[in-house]
Design a protein around this motif. Sequence first.
Motif, PDB file in Angstrom:
ATOM      1  N   ASP A   1       0.864  -1.178   0.000  1.00 32.31           N
ATOM      2  CA  ASP A   1       0.000   0.000   0.000  1.00 32.31           C
ATOM      3  C   ASP A   1       0.904   1.232   0.000  1.00 32.31           C
ATOM      4  O   ASP A   1       1.587   1.521   0.979  1.00 32.31           O
ATOM      5  N   LEU A   2       0.922   1.960  -1.120  1.00 31.96           N
ATOM      6  CA  LEU A   2       1.827   3.104  -1.251  1.00 31.96           C
ATOM      7  C   LEU A   2       1.557   4.178  -0.201  1.00 31.96           C
ATOM      8  O   LEU A   2       2.475   4.873   0.248  1.00 31.96           O
ATOM      9  N   LYS A   3       0.292   4.300   0.209  1.00 26.78           N
ATOM     10  CA  LYS A   3      -0.043   5.323   1.219  1.00 26.78           C
ATOM     11  C   LYS A   3       0.593   5.008   2.568  1.00 26.78           C
ATOM     12  O   LYS A   3       0.870   5.908   3.356  1.00 26.78           O
TER      13      LYS A   3
ATOM     14  N   SER B   1       9.766  -4.337   0.928  1.00 28.72           N
ATOM     15  CA  SER B   1       8.951  -3.607  -0.049  1.00 28.72           C
ATOM     16  C   SER B   1       9.718  -2.430  -0.634  1.00 28.72           C
ATOM     17  O   SER B   1       9.736  -2.223  -1.850  1.00 28.72           O
TER      18      SER B   1
ATOM     19  N   VAL C   1      11.393  -2.132  -4.570  1.00 29.73           N
ATOM     20  CA  VAL C   1      11.205  -1.010  -5.493  1.00 29.73           C
ATOM     21  C   VAL C   1      12.566  -0.557  -6.036  1.00 29.73           C
ATOM     22  O   VAL C   1      12.737  -0.379  -7.244  1.00 29.73           O
TER      23      VAL C   1
ATOM     24  N   PHE D   1      -1.064   8.663  -9.140  1.00 31.26           N
ATOM     25  CA  PHE D   1      -1.309   8.433  -7.715  1.00 31.26           C
ATOM     26  C   PHE D   1      -2.001   9.644  -7.094  1.00 31.26           C
ATOM     27  O   PHE D   1      -3.028   9.510  -6.400  1.00 31.26           O
TER      28      PHE D   1
ATOM     29  N   ILE E   1       4.189  -2.024 -10.186  1.00 31.97           N
ATOM     30  CA  ILE E   1       3.507  -0.745  -9.930  1.00 31.97           C
ATOM     31  C   ILE E   1       1.997  -0.912 -10.068  1.00 31.97           C
ATOM     32  O   ILE E   1       1.219  -0.379  -9.258  1.00 31.97           O
TER      33      ILE E   1
ATOM     34  N   SER F   1       0.634  -2.455  -6.962  1.00 32.28           N
ATOM     35  CA  SER F   1       0.638  -1.539  -5.817  1.00 32.28           C
ATOM     36  C   SER F   1      -0.502  -0.527  -5.913  1.00 32.28           C
ATOM     37  O   SER F   1      -1.040  -0.097  -4.887  1.00 32.28           O
TER      38      SER F   1
ATOM     39  N   THR G   1      -3.320   0.098  -3.072  1.00 30.06           N
ATOM     40  CA  THR G   1      -3.401   1.437  -2.502  1.00 30.06           C
ATOM     41  C   THR G   1      -4.806   2.017  -2.566  1.00 30.06           C
ATOM     42  O   THR G   1      -5.295   2.578  -1.577  1.00 30.06           O
TER      43      THR G   1
END
Length: 391
Positions: free
Chosen positions: A76-78, A149, A153, A192, A247, A250, A254
């Motif tokens: 979760d990018l957040k 994680s 990346v 995003f 990506i 993800s 997210t």
Amino acid sequence: MHQSATNELSILLVLAFIIFLSPYFSKVTKIPVAPVEIILGILFGYFGLLPDSNLFKIVAEVGFFYLMFLAGTEIDLKSFFKIDKSILKLILSYIALLYVIATILGAWIEPAFLVFIVVPLMSVGVLSTLFKEYGKDEPWLNLAMITGSVGEVFSIVILTLVGAYVEFGNSGEFYTSINYLILFIVLCVLGFKGLEVLFWWYPNLKVHLMPHSDKDEKDIRLSMALFFATVAVMIYLNLEIAFGAFIAGSFIATFFDHKKDLPHKLGSFGFGFLVPTFFVYIGSTVDLRYIFVPGVLDNALLMLVFMTLIRVLASFILIKKLGGYGSVLFGLSLSMPLTLLIATATIAYNAKNITQELYFAFILASLFEAIVSMVMIKIIFYFKNRLKSSS
């Protein structure tokens, strides 16, 4: 029957056998399923039951890209923006230390670019399976997942850049690929931010796109559409497809976190068919007759000791946070970059930057690392709990 049809029939029957029985072999041997699938691929390939097939290779490649997509769904990018600054500092320090070691070693070991990629390489694919056994309450495992994680990346970005350099060399096409990569990352950041604003203004839109209850499986359809669209973009831009797939996954994690069962649904298909096909194919490319050729087994064992030792020693910068046992467990859990190590070896071998013997050594090292790390984690975790209960 035509020879190609016979070959494909043989592949299908062997795949059916391996896909079905691998979990049972894994349970008996206590080895993770992925290494079991690779080992069985090596054995069946040796006896000629997994012959060369373009269709087999294509499905295996799709399996690898889908595996990277599934790895992305774990992130979760957040959540990265919510990491405590002190924790983030430790994570980045650990990753930076690995890259510093890799840079120093690159001056002594050839090819330098491969050393720079391999030493700090991280992947959450096998790491995520540890949660099934040890739960989500272990500090070392939670921190390892975040570190893995972030590290993955970095690894995929660098793998993308090096893959372009290996293919094009120091030419205009290489710098064009870098520009395309920067453009893709910028578009991802803008996407995003744009989706964040869109879903803030229209919070019900994500539920409309992925309803909680839906007989038409719109959540799977949207996920697959995003996966294929991203793969198409990466092919068009001539960039590493695995990065785009990662990506895409993800973004699903997210922005559609209300679908708690979605990663499981996506994983059921992937780990039940596409991903095992990839691992079996990788195993089939290893010629068992070459294992005892000088430069294969000895290099594989050297890589196993070297990569594991470096990660465990580097993990002691976290000793105040995790303690001695926790630091070692943290380092071992990040010593299983199975999928990305195989991907790196494949790119280097296809570009003729490494010999066939060294390619086989990489495959064996990825297997040994996963197996040895899993066993060591189990032993150390047992003694850690025993010591804790006796005190």
